[in-house]
Design an enzyme around this catalytic site. Sequence first.
Site, PDB file in Angstrom:
ATOM      1  N   GLY A   1       0.636  -4.981   0.982  1.00  0.00           N
ATOM      2  CA  GLY A   1      -0.527  -5.059   0.083  1.00  0.00           C
ATOM      3  C   GLY A   1      -0.192  -5.748  -1.219  1.00  0.00           C
TER       4      GLY A   1
ATOM      5  N   GLU B   1       3.987  -5.294   7.464  1.00  0.00           N
ATOM      6  CA  GLU B   1       3.169  -4.291   8.144  1.00  0.00           C
ATOM      7  C   GLU B   1       3.500  -4.150   9.628  1.00  0.00           C
ATOM      8  OE1 GLU B   1       2.224  -6.436   5.931  1.00  0.00           O
ATOM      9  OE2 GLU B   1       0.640  -5.640   4.639  1.00  0.00           O
TER      10      GLU B   1
ATOM     11  N   GLU C   1      -0.745  -9.273  -0.472  1.00  0.00           N
ATOM     12  CA  GLU C   1      -2.189  -9.494  -0.323  1.00  0.00           C
ATOM     13  C   GLU C   1      -2.884  -9.511  -1.680  1.00  0.00           C
ATOM     14  OE1 GLU C   1      -2.370  -6.257   2.577  1.00  0.00           O
ATOM     15  OE2 GLU C   1      -3.285  -7.665   3.950  1.00  0.00           O
TER      16      GLU C   1
ATOM     17  N   ALA D   1       0.865  -1.196   0.000  1.00  0.00           N
ATOM     18  CA  ALA D   1       0.000   0.000   0.000  1.00  0.00           C
ATOM     19  C   ALA D   1       0.893   1.234   0.000  1.00  0.00           C
ATOM     20  CB  ALA D   1      -0.888  -0.015   1.237  1.00  0.00           C
TER      21      ALA D   1
HETATM   22  N1  T1G Z   1       4.590   3.492   0.153  1.00  0.00           N
HETATM   23  C1  T1G Z   1       5.036   4.728  -0.166  1.00  0.00           C
HETATM   24  N2  T1G Z   1       6.322   4.988  -0.495  1.00  0.00           N
HETATM   25  C2  T1G Z   1       7.178   3.953  -0.485  1.00  0.00           C
HETATM   26  C3  T1G Z   1       6.776   2.639  -0.159  1.00  0.00           C
HETATM   27  C4  T1G Z   1       5.411   2.434   0.167  1.00  0.00           C
HETATM   28  N3  T1G Z   1       4.948   1.227   0.458  1.00  0.00           N
HETATM   29  N4  T1G Z   1       7.880   1.838  -0.245  1.00  0.00           N
HETATM   30  C5  T1G Z   1       8.902   2.621  -0.611  1.00  0.00           C
HETATM   31  N5  T1G Z   1       8.495   3.880  -0.753  1.00  0.00           N
HETATM   32  C6  T1G Z   1       9.310   5.020  -1.186  1.00  0.00           C
HETATM   33  C7  T1G Z   1      10.455   5.305  -0.232  1.00  0.00           C
HETATM   34  O1  T1G Z   1      10.039   6.157   0.805  1.00  0.00           O
HETATM   35  C8  T1G Z   1      11.457   5.956  -1.146  1.00  0.00           C
HETATM   36  O2  T1G Z   1      11.022   7.291  -1.350  1.00  0.00           O
HETATM   37  C9  T1G Z   1      11.249   5.221  -2.477  1.00  0.00           C
HETATM   38  O3  T1G Z   1       9.933   4.660  -2.413  1.00  0.00           O
HETATM   39  C10 T1G Z   1      12.247   4.124  -2.694  1.00  0.00           C
HETATM   40  O4  T1G Z   1      12.191   3.297  -1.526  1.00  0.00           O
HETATM   41  C11 T1G Z   1      -2.845  -2.775   3.212  1.00  0.00           C
HETATM   42  C12 T1G Z   1      -1.286  -1.455   4.903  1.00  0.00           C
HETATM   43  C13 T1G Z   1       9.979  -1.844  -1.499  1.00  0.00           C
HETATM   44  C14 T1G Z   1      11.936  -3.026  -0.463  1.00  0.00           C
HETATM   45  O5  T1G Z   1       6.361  -1.829   4.248  1.00  0.00           O
HETATM   46  O6  T1G Z   1      10.535  -2.022   2.111  1.00  0.00           O
HETATM   47  O7  T1G Z   1       0.858  -2.611   2.423  1.00  0.00           O
HETATM   48  O8  T1G Z   1      13.040   8.465  -0.364  1.00  0.00           O
HETATM   49  O9  T1G Z   1      14.597   3.663  -0.929  1.00  0.00           O
HETATM   50  O10 T1G Z   1      15.729   0.327  -1.177  1.00  0.00           O
HETATM   51  O11 T1G Z   1      -1.796  -4.539   4.304  1.00  0.00           O
HETATM   52  O12 T1G Z   1      10.994   0.551  -0.180  1.00  0.00           O
HETATM   53  O13 T1G Z   1      12.850   8.077  -2.845  1.00  0.00           O
HETATM   54  O14 T1G Z   1      11.331   9.714  -1.695  1.00  0.00           O
HETATM   55  O15 T1G Z   1      13.197   1.893   0.232  1.00  0.00           O
HETATM   56  O16 T1G Z   1      14.737  -0.276  -3.460  1.00  0.00           O
HETATM   57  C15 T1G Z   1       3.842  -2.387   3.346  1.00  0.00           C
HETATM   58  C16 T1G Z   1       8.106  -0.627   2.324  1.00  0.00           C
HETATM   59  C17 T1G Z   1       3.112  -1.097   3.276  1.00  0.00           C
HETATM   60  C18 T1G Z   1       7.384  -1.938   2.107  1.00  0.00           C
HETATM   61  C19 T1G Z   1      12.271  -1.061  -1.966  1.00  0.00           C
HETATM   62  N6  T1G Z   1       5.035  -2.310   2.526  1.00  0.00           N
HETATM   63  N7  T1G Z   1       9.128  -0.426   1.308  1.00  0.00           N
HETATM   64  O17 T1G Z   1      13.501  -0.746  -1.337  1.00  0.00           O
HETATM   65  O18 T1G Z   1      13.852   1.614  -2.204  1.00  0.00           O
HETATM   66  S1  T1G Z   1       1.687  -1.131   4.325  1.00  0.00           S
HETATM   67  C20 T1G Z   1       6.220  -2.009   3.068  1.00  0.00           C
HETATM   68  C21 T1G Z   1      10.295  -1.126   1.336  1.00  0.00           C
HETATM   69  C22 T1G Z   1       0.625  -2.194   3.512  1.00  0.00           C
HETATM   70  C23 T1G Z   1      -1.525  -3.422   3.486  1.00  0.00           C
HETATM   71  C24 T1G Z   1      -0.580  -2.593   4.279  1.00  0.00           C
HETATM   72  C25 T1G Z   1      11.290  -0.737   0.290  1.00  0.00           C
HETATM   73  C26 T1G Z   1      11.349  -1.690  -0.908  1.00  0.00           C
HETATM   74  P1  T1G Z   1      12.124   8.463  -1.585  1.00  0.00           P
HETATM   75  P2  T1G Z   1      13.524   2.631  -0.991  1.00  0.00           P
HETATM   76  P3  T1G Z   1      14.561   0.204  -2.070  1.00  0.00           P
END
Ligand code: T1G
Length: 696
Positions: A102, A125, A105, A63
């Site tokens: 997500g 999450e 999911e 998400a």
């Molecule tokens: N949402 C918004 N921005 C995100 C994002 C996300 N999920 N993931 C990364 N970014 C942004 C990050 O801030 C950075 O921005 C850029 O993308 C590159 O990220 C309903 C509620 C996917 C392994 O927890 O683990 O789903 O600094 O530097 O090293 O159940 O990003 O460039 O402006 O980390 O290649 C669950 C979080 C969400 C995964 C990639 N998902 N992301 O790593 O790039 S909650 C997460 C990561 C959810 C549902 C629930 C990593 C990555 P900027 P990065 P990377």
Amino acid sequence: MSDRTEMRREGRVAVITLATPPVNALGASLRESLARRIAEAGSDPEVSAIVLTGAGKLFCGGADITEFGRPPQGIDLNGLNAAVEGSAKPVIAAIHGQALGGGTELALACHHRVATPSARIGLPEVKLGIVPGAGGTQRLPRVVGPRKALEIITSGNPVGARAALETGLVDALTAEDRLVADAIAFAERLIAEGRPSPRIRDRDDRLAEGRDDPGLFDAFRAENAKRFRGFEAPEACIACVRAACTMPFEQGLAFERETFLRLVAGAQSIAQRHVFFAEREAAKIPDLPADLPLLPITRVGIIGAGTMGGGIAMNFLNAGIPVRIVEAKAEALERGLATIRRNYEGTARKGRISATDVETRMGLLAPGLDVEALADCDLVIEAAFENLDLKREIFGRLDRIVKAEAILASNTSYLDIDAIAAATARPERVLGLHFFSPANVMRLLEVVRGAKTAPAVVATAMALGRRIGKIAVLAGVCHGFIGNRILAQRQAQANRLVLEGATPQQVDRVITDLGLPMGPFAMIDLAGLDLGWSRETSKGETVREILCERDRRGQKTGRGFYDYDEARKATPSAEVEAVIRAVAARQGVTQREISDEEIRERCLYPMVNEGAKILDEGKALRASDIDIVWINGYGWPVYSGGPMHWADGIGLARIVERLRALEAEHGPDFTPAPLLATLAAEGGSFSAFDKARRKG
Ligand code: T1G
């Protein structure tokens, strides 16, 4: 809304690609676009199956976290998943890179999942202080069973594609470079077989594990009590998986959604999302050009094979970077090498690396007794005794030995990098690389920028930090940089509080009750009371000096502020309390009962105050950088976001008011820093301060 997906047809298979850089986060526009594509493909008579895949380096990063806390827009993720799962035509998720949150999911709502061997699939999450909020806690247990689902969901760690294949989370692995083609072939076989599209929600055979063994959840909770201590989300994850075993699917989904909404609005998730973005902000150095060419680091030299030097070396060996390590004496060198090997063999015994890895890494390590051996290193890190004259002498020698373009770094915890740089003819290539003990474990690296350190050297150091798996935070030159300068404030108050009547164990308990792993006195016992102490110069006046004179130097002598048994279990010491009382009497300090609240305020508010000074002096770029330092260098719990985020939660006006009251009673140690006083007066916060600086 600009299209965030692409669609093409290959024979009877529609291929839909999530195309929303950088991570295909499922924000409102991508959800809308994807729902539209699914409907189009579903109503196209030429299409008999659908493949869902991600553009760029991954399937989907989950998400869009930036949407949390804002009014929902468009179709939500549960609605999108229902549309996918309800498709009459089989939908196959083709996963490469990562499928997270997500994204996983969404893949679970598909009828089948295929993945490249290097793909990783997870539900992180819980690391954001929430539960999977779009069916993950209801579908995953139906695929892998409740017990495995509990492990995956409460750890938040992704599983590899091969492990996912074994548990049935994916149906097949594809060739690494033929993901979509193999997914299309998989779809064509489904079409040929004419099999119905299996919906995970209809399966409940695996749930018996949770239904027949209601003790499963209590046992899992008990096994992980230490890991979950203080966190709300893990318990909520357990409740949701239990709901999957005890409620009909739709009811379980509703329970999960309600749990998600409660947690996402809570202080812990707000703090943990703050940390997620703060970690990424720390890597951004505003005054460095984005495309600055980095200096090549192909071989690293380390001076000192002690605890720090050896731990630092391991970081580079783990990243496959050859290391030359030198010591003054052969036996110290041998001891250091033996410690490194022992650490690797311990890791191998735990199955985290192979025996081959041990030999590969040790093979990259070249020991020596002469700094001349470092001549060909691109970076030399000095980890010698914490003495400025000694460091200046070492840097002067290095400057004459190593190649002109080499970077020279000191691992000093406190000392003046500019004074060290001045001992060389290359101050522009000198900086601090402050690792935290144990250096091969702690994620924090303070990159200390000297007055003359060149931008390319700073950029190279920040990138190198990432390359060796650290969280690098840029610090300016001042005594103790960011972390230790703030720690000194807490220690000064802790020492004062025990003179005034608190006990070491009471002060430590107040700090550990906040979620830190140990309090000030346990920390000193671990590091050693005799850092910087010597019998020759000891005056026997302070508590620390007297304890050192009595050989109570910490865990290493079995006694410090606490007494330690063989298992290093600490027990309070009546002798120490008597020493404290005697010193207090000698100093004319009247002892009294001291409340936990006073200890909390007097230890923590000066930390926040010092953070404000560090910000104001430009020794840290952001308040959130200070949070990252304290979380990754000292174990501040992510669920309260770090000292500056925590202070915002208390309210800066409240903190300034209390600092003024403490100043009236205890003097200028509590005088509010100008920046803190200004922010408080304006009703501001450190978060707003950072945001204004980002815009600035
Ligand atoms: N949402 C918004 N921005 C995100 C994002 C996300 N999920 N993931 C990364 N970014 C942004 C990050 O801030 C950075 O921005 C850029 O993308 C590159 O990220 C309903 C509620 C996917 C392994 O927890 O683990 O789903 O600094 O530097 O090293 O159940 O990003 O460039 O402006 O980390 O290649 C669950 C979080 C969400 C995964 C990639 N998902 N992301 O790593 O790039 S909650 C997460 C990561 C959810 C549902 C629930 C990593 C990555 P900027 P990065 P990377």
